[in-house]
Scaffold this active site. Structure first.
Site, PDB file in Angstrom:
ATOM      1  N   TYR A   1      -8.112  -8.155   7.693  1.00  0.00           N
ATOM      2  CA  TYR A   1      -9.172  -7.521   6.910  1.00  0.00           C
ATOM      3  C   TYR A   1     -10.396  -8.445   6.867  1.00  0.00           C
ATOM      4  O   TYR A   1     -10.438  -9.465   7.557  1.00  0.00           O
ATOM      5  CB  TYR A   1      -8.640  -7.118   5.539  1.00  0.00           C
ATOM      6  CG  TYR A   1      -7.537  -6.081   5.658  1.00  0.00           C
ATOM      7  CD1 TYR A   1      -7.803  -4.827   6.216  1.00  0.00           C
ATOM      8  CD2 TYR A   1      -6.226  -6.376   5.296  1.00  0.00           C
ATOM      9  CE1 TYR A   1      -6.789  -3.882   6.387  1.00  0.00           C
ATOM     10  CE2 TYR A   1      -5.208  -5.441   5.465  1.00  0.00           C
ATOM     11  CZ  TYR A   1      -5.498  -4.199   6.007  1.00  0.00           C
ATOM     12  OH  TYR A   1      -4.507  -3.270   6.197  1.00  0.00           O
TER      13      TYR A   1
ATOM     14  N   THR B   1       0.841  -1.196   0.000  1.00  0.00           N
ATOM     15  CA  THR B   1       0.000   0.000   0.000  1.00  0.00           C
ATOM     16  C   THR B   1       0.879   1.249   0.000  1.00  0.00           C
ATOM     17  O   THR B   1       1.770   1.391   0.829  1.00  0.00           O
ATOM     18  CB  THR B   1      -0.925  -0.013   1.220  1.00  0.00           C
ATOM     19  OG1 THR B   1      -1.857  -1.089   1.061  1.00  0.00           O
ATOM     20  CG2 THR B   1      -1.680   1.298   1.364  1.00  0.00           C
TER      21      THR B   1
ATOM     22  N   ASN C   1      -3.519  -5.649  12.597  1.00  0.00           N
ATOM     23  CA  ASN C   1      -4.886  -5.141  12.695  1.00  0.00           C
ATOM     24  C   ASN C   1      -5.719  -5.856  13.743  1.00  0.00           C
ATOM     25  O   ASN C   1      -6.929  -6.010  13.593  1.00  0.00           O
ATOM     26  CB  ASN C   1      -5.571  -5.163  11.326  1.00  0.00           C
ATOM     27  CG  ASN C   1      -4.985  -4.124  10.389  1.00  0.00           C
ATOM     28  OD1 ASN C   1      -4.777  -2.978  10.772  1.00  0.00           O
ATOM     29  ND2 ASN C   1      -4.689  -4.524   9.165  1.00  0.00           N
TER      30      ASN C   1
ATOM     31  N   HIS D   1      -7.510 -11.003  -0.911  1.00  0.00           N
ATOM     32  CA  HIS D   1      -6.797 -10.659   0.324  1.00  0.00           C
ATOM     33  C   HIS D   1      -7.553 -11.286   1.488  1.00  0.00           C
ATOM     34  O   HIS D   1      -8.532 -10.727   1.984  1.00  0.00           O
ATOM     35  CB  HIS D   1      -6.709  -9.139   0.469  1.00  0.00           C
ATOM     36  CG  HIS D   1      -5.667  -8.678   1.447  1.00  0.00           C
ATOM     37  ND1 HIS D   1      -5.067  -9.521   2.356  1.00  0.00           N
ATOM     38  CD2 HIS D   1      -5.124  -7.450   1.667  1.00  0.00           C
ATOM     39  CE1 HIS D   1      -4.197  -8.836   3.085  1.00  0.00           C
ATOM     40  NE2 HIS D   1      -4.210  -7.574   2.681  1.00  0.00           N
TER      41      HIS D   1
ATOM     42  N   ASN E   1      -4.105 -10.508   7.155  1.00  0.00           N
ATOM     43  CA  ASN E   1      -3.758  -9.243   7.824  1.00  0.00           C
ATOM     44  C   ASN E   1      -4.912  -8.541   8.519  1.00  0.00           C
ATOM     45  O   ASN E   1      -4.923  -7.315   8.640  1.00  0.00           O
ATOM     46  CB  ASN E   1      -3.097  -8.283   6.829  1.00  0.00           C
ATOM     47  CG  ASN E   1      -1.717  -8.742   6.427  1.00  0.00           C
ATOM     48  OD1 ASN E   1      -1.196  -9.709   6.965  1.00  0.00           O
ATOM     49  ND2 ASN E   1      -1.116  -8.053   5.472  1.00  0.00           N
TER      50      ASN E   1
END
Length: 367
Positions: A183, A25, A238, A178, A181
């Site tokens: 999400y 990112t 996260n 994805h 992580n």
């Protein structure tokens, strides 16, 4: 014995070498639209066997950080078409990472200022990025609301539509879901963020349901041979944790084995941190064995903290692809540098997120 620089097949993707640029990112797509600078950035790195784009939102609801790209609008797809054309002109292969951030967002980034969504109404103890007076600023995420089960088919459809648009309209060679992580898909997988009592919570089979439904929908749209998925069994990124990740992820990869995917992309340890976490042991070899024994033929991609010697060893021991993250930020010619054992440029941490060409497209290459 294969080497890092030998060609390899990953599903329908014929790759020139086993070096992959991991998703990174960079917050340089205002209005979620990739631009000419984005095209230059990826084209500079096209000697990688495979480029995986920065995480890219499948919907406005899936957006979680300022100035990250999307796949849900015509201008976004047109912007990505410039990128894929530039990469293909250099002989490269590129897939886009499909992203729904779930609870890792802020009301300022959501449609009509709404709450972010999650499996359960539990705030993530983490931060996201807003642009304040032109400067990227880290802020606490907003309190999410729990998704109603009736909303989940729409999210699955958004994954499918984004994948189809990515391949058919934007010209990508494939897509990567994805599922890592912390999400949305990872939030559903893990016990720390999923307290649901319906068909999407509780048992391993229920918690894995959304990830598997989304993956099947994407495979239906673009084919398994153009589909990969990223998983992170034990990363604390996260604010996600699972009480017992080994059986969870072995179940997940056994189910994925039936879908004839191009590759499985595994983050080993803590994303961007230690490869082994003392209080979260995990057997990655057993994970790969579970996948292979269930009939999985996709390439096995490893990621996190790899340097040349470690990558060489991984390929010799049977891993098909090695993904490099931060080294690709500062070294557009990373493949050549690894081949020649040349020194690497250091990353300018001040320019990692947001800005323009500085720290993005101006890193020097070997003469």
């Amino acid at each position: 014995m294969p080497s890092l620089f030998d060609p390899v097949k990953a599903g329908d993707l014929q790759l020139a070498n086993r070096i992959v640029m991991a998703p990174l990112t960079r917050n340089r797509s205002p209005n979620a639209i990739p631009n000419d600078l984005t095209a230059t950035y990826y084209a500079q790195r096209a000697t990688a066997g495979l480029l995986i784009t920065e995480a890219t939102a499948i919907s406005h609801q899936g957006q979680g950080y300022a100035d990250v790209p999307g796949l849900y609008g015509t201008e976004q797809l047109d912007g990505w078409k410039k990128v894929t054309n530039a990469v293909h002109a250099k002989g490269g292969k590129i897939v886009v990472q499909l992203w729904h951030v779930g609870r890792v967002s802020h009301t300022e980034l959501q449609p009509d200022g709404g709450q972010p969504v999650a499996p359960s109404a539990i705030a993530a103890k983490t931060k996201t990025v807003l642009i304040k007076d032109g400067v990227p600023t880290f802020v606490e995420t907003s309190m999410p609301r729990a998704l109603d089960a009736s909303e989940l088919p729409g999210i699955v459809h958004a994954y499918q539509a984004a994948a189809r648009n990515a391949v058919e309209t934007a010209g990508f060679d494939g897509v990567e879901l994805h599922g890592a992580n912390g999400y949305l898909l990872d939030q559903f997988l893990k016990t720390g963020s999923n307290k649901r009592t319906d068909d999407y919570g509780g048992s391993i089979e229920n918690r894995a349901r959304l990830l598997l439904e989304a993956t099947r929908a994407v495979v239906d749209a673009v084919g398994g041979g153009r589909t990969g998925i990223r998983l992170s069994p034990v990363t604390p990124a996260n604010d996600v944790v699972d009480d017992d990740p080994q059986p969870l992820f072995e179940y997940v990869v056994r189910q994925l084995a039936t879908m004839n995917l191009a590759y499985i992309h595994i983050i080993e340890g803590a994303t961007g941190g230690p490869r082994e976490i003392d209080d979260r042991p995990f057997d990655y070899e057993a994970l790969k064995t579970a996948y292979r024994e269930a009939g999985g033929k996709g390439a096995w991609m490893v990621n996190n903290g790899y340097d040349k010697p470690l990558a060489d060893e991984a390929v010799k021991e049977g891993d098909d692809l090695v993904a490099f993250g931060k080294p690709f930020i500062a070294n557009p010619d990373l493949v050549r540098r690894l081949r020649e054992n040349a020194p690497l440029n250091a990353v300018d941490k001040a320019t990692m997120y947001g800005g323009g060409a500085k720290g993005y497209t101006d890193y020097p290459t070997l003469a």
